[in-house]
Design a protein around this motif. Sequence first.
Motif, PDB file in Angstrom:
ATOM      1  N   LEU A  60       0.814  -1.216   0.000  1.00 29.53           N
ATOM      2  CA  LEU A  60       0.000   0.000   0.000  1.00 29.53           C
ATOM      3  C   LEU A  60       0.846   1.264   0.000  1.00 29.53           C
ATOM      4  O   LEU A  60       0.510   2.243  -0.675  1.00 29.53           O
ATOM      5  CB  LEU A  60      -0.940   0.035   1.202  1.00 29.53           C
ATOM      6  CG  LEU A  60      -2.132  -0.890   1.172  1.00 29.53           C
ATOM      7  CD1 LEU A  60      -3.107  -0.520   2.278  1.00 29.53           C
ATOM      8  CD2 LEU A  60      -2.833  -0.907  -0.156  1.00 29.53           C
ATOM      9  N   ARG A 107      -1.198   2.728  -8.799  1.00 28.09           N
ATOM     10  CA  ARG A 107      -2.664   2.677  -8.668  1.00 28.09           C
ATOM     11  C   ARG A 107      -3.250   1.344  -9.148  1.00 28.09           C
ATOM     12  O   ARG A 107      -4.273   1.304  -9.815  1.00 28.09           O
ATOM     13  CB  ARG A 107      -3.319   3.854  -9.380  1.00 28.09           C
ATOM     14  CG  ARG A 107      -2.915   5.178  -8.768  1.00 28.09           C
ATOM     15  CD  ARG A 107      -3.526   6.354  -9.497  1.00 28.09           C
ATOM     16  NE  ARG A 107      -3.066   7.592  -8.897  1.00 28.09           N
ATOM     17  CZ  ARG A 107      -3.744   8.292  -7.987  1.00 28.09           C
ATOM     18  NH1 ARG A 107      -4.908   7.883  -7.586  1.00 28.09           N
ATOM     19  NH2 ARG A 107      -3.251   9.400  -7.491  1.00 28.09           N
ATOM     20  N   LEU A 165      -2.602   5.829   2.516  1.00 35.17           N
ATOM     21  CA  LEU A 165      -1.836   4.673   2.063  1.00 35.17           C
ATOM     22  C   LEU A 165      -0.377   4.797   2.487  1.00 35.17           C
ATOM     23  O   LEU A 165       0.234   3.818   2.926  1.00 35.17           O
ATOM     24  CB  LEU A 165      -1.942   4.514   0.545  1.00 35.17           C
ATOM     25  CG  LEU A 165      -3.185   3.782   0.038  1.00 35.17           C
ATOM     26  CD1 LEU A 165      -4.469   4.502   0.351  1.00 35.17           C
ATOM     27  CD2 LEU A 165      -3.060   3.525  -1.446  1.00 35.17           C
ATOM     28  N   ALA A 222      -4.329  -0.745  -3.698  1.00 31.15           N
ATOM     29  CA  ALA A 222      -4.060   0.692  -3.654  1.00 31.15           C
ATOM     30  C   ALA A 222      -4.918   1.423  -4.679  1.00 31.15           C
ATOM     31  O   ALA A 222      -5.507   2.465  -4.378  1.00 31.15           O
ATOM     32  CB  ALA A 222      -2.575   0.964  -3.893  1.00 31.15           C
ATOM     33  N   LEU A 259      -7.929   4.119  -3.728  1.00 28.87           N
ATOM     34  CA  LEU A 259      -7.954   5.484  -4.254  1.00 28.87           C
ATOM     35  C   LEU A 259      -9.208   5.747  -5.077  1.00 28.87           C
ATOM     36  O   LEU A 259      -9.800   6.828  -4.979  1.00 28.87           O
ATOM     37  CB  LEU A 259      -6.692   5.749  -5.079  1.00 28.87           C
ATOM     38  CG  LEU A 259      -5.389   5.759  -4.268  1.00 28.87           C
ATOM     39  CD1 LEU A 259      -4.184   5.820  -5.191  1.00 28.87           C
ATOM     40  CD2 LEU A 259      -5.373   6.902  -3.267  1.00 28.87           C
ATOM     41  N   VAL A 303      -4.106   9.415  -0.769  1.00 26.35           N
ATOM     42  CA  VAL A 303      -2.732   8.924  -0.913  1.00 26.35           C
ATOM     43  C   VAL A 303      -2.024   8.940   0.437  1.00 26.35           C
ATOM     44  O   VAL A 303      -1.300   8.003   0.790  1.00 26.35           O
ATOM     45  CB  VAL A 303      -1.954   9.747  -1.968  1.00 26.35           C
ATOM     46  CG1 VAL A 303      -0.466   9.433  -1.928  1.00 26.35           C
ATOM     47  CG2 VAL A 303      -2.521   9.499  -3.358  1.00 26.35           C
ATOM     48  N   TRP A 343       0.258   3.177  -4.389  1.00 28.29           N
ATOM     49  CA  TRP A 343      -0.458   4.334  -4.916  1.00 28.29           C
ATOM     50  C   TRP A 343       0.248   4.906  -6.141  1.00 28.29           C
ATOM     51  O   TRP A 343      -0.382   5.576  -6.967  1.00 28.29           O
ATOM     52  CB  TRP A 343      -0.625   5.406  -3.842  1.00 28.29           C
ATOM     53  CG  TRP A 343       0.662   5.973  -3.349  1.00 28.29           C
ATOM     54  CD1 TRP A 343       1.421   5.503  -2.316  1.00 28.29           C
ATOM     55  CD2 TRP A 343       1.349   7.097  -3.867  1.00 28.29           C
ATOM     56  NE1 TRP A 343       2.544   6.263  -2.169  1.00 28.29           N
ATOM     57  CE2 TRP A 343       2.527   7.260  -3.117  1.00 28.29           C
ATOM     58  CE3 TRP A 343       1.095   7.990  -4.910  1.00 28.29           C
ATOM     59  CZ2 TRP A 343       3.445   8.269  -3.366  1.00 28.29           C
ATOM     60  CZ3 TRP A 343       2.005   9.003  -5.156  1.00 28.29           C
ATOM     61  CH2 TRP A 343       3.166   9.134  -4.393  1.00 28.29           C
TER      62      TRP A 343
END
Length: 181
Positions: free
Chosen positions: A121, A128, A145, A132, A136, A142, A125
């Motif tokens: 995680l 993506r 995470l 993660a 989002l 963000v 981000w």
Amino acid sequence: MAEAQPNPAPLVLRLAYAAAVLAVSWYVMMAVHELGHALAAIATGGGVERIVLPLLGFSRTDIAPNPQPLGVAWAGPIAGVVLPVLLFMIAKLALRKRCHLAQQTLCFFAGLCLLSNGVYLGLGWLDRVGDAGDLLRHGASVWQLIVFGALSSAAGLWFWHRLGPWLGLASPRDAHRTAAP
């Protein structure tokens, strides 16, 4: 007088044991993570279509319907760190000073779960993808995470640090130098 060299066979056995523990721990880590998604889906009125645990590659849980996608997405990483730590704590209390190898193995497993979910995680981000990306898309930030990743990864490294030399691969005569948390 020169110190006697240790017999190489115990090191080979310890390395083989470590490789087996790593392989099994990785697979069980994925199963625990996916269990978190599945339980959250069921608890929120969703359905689990399938859980995929490949021998090689990454696991996934297919949910449909998914009335609470944000909660289900968070549940995998959260269960993936909380359940292994609880298992370690219960075993440590139950075993006390007995069964050093079991305590070290569970300490390694908890550290692996914390570190892998944290990195997953904490850096996920950027691409993506996976959880993660799901988090989002469904409203997580963000920074959440990153904070989860940093805390979880740091805790995983702390668990591994507590294993001592060679991540718990020290010889039995050095066992007194390695103390699980």
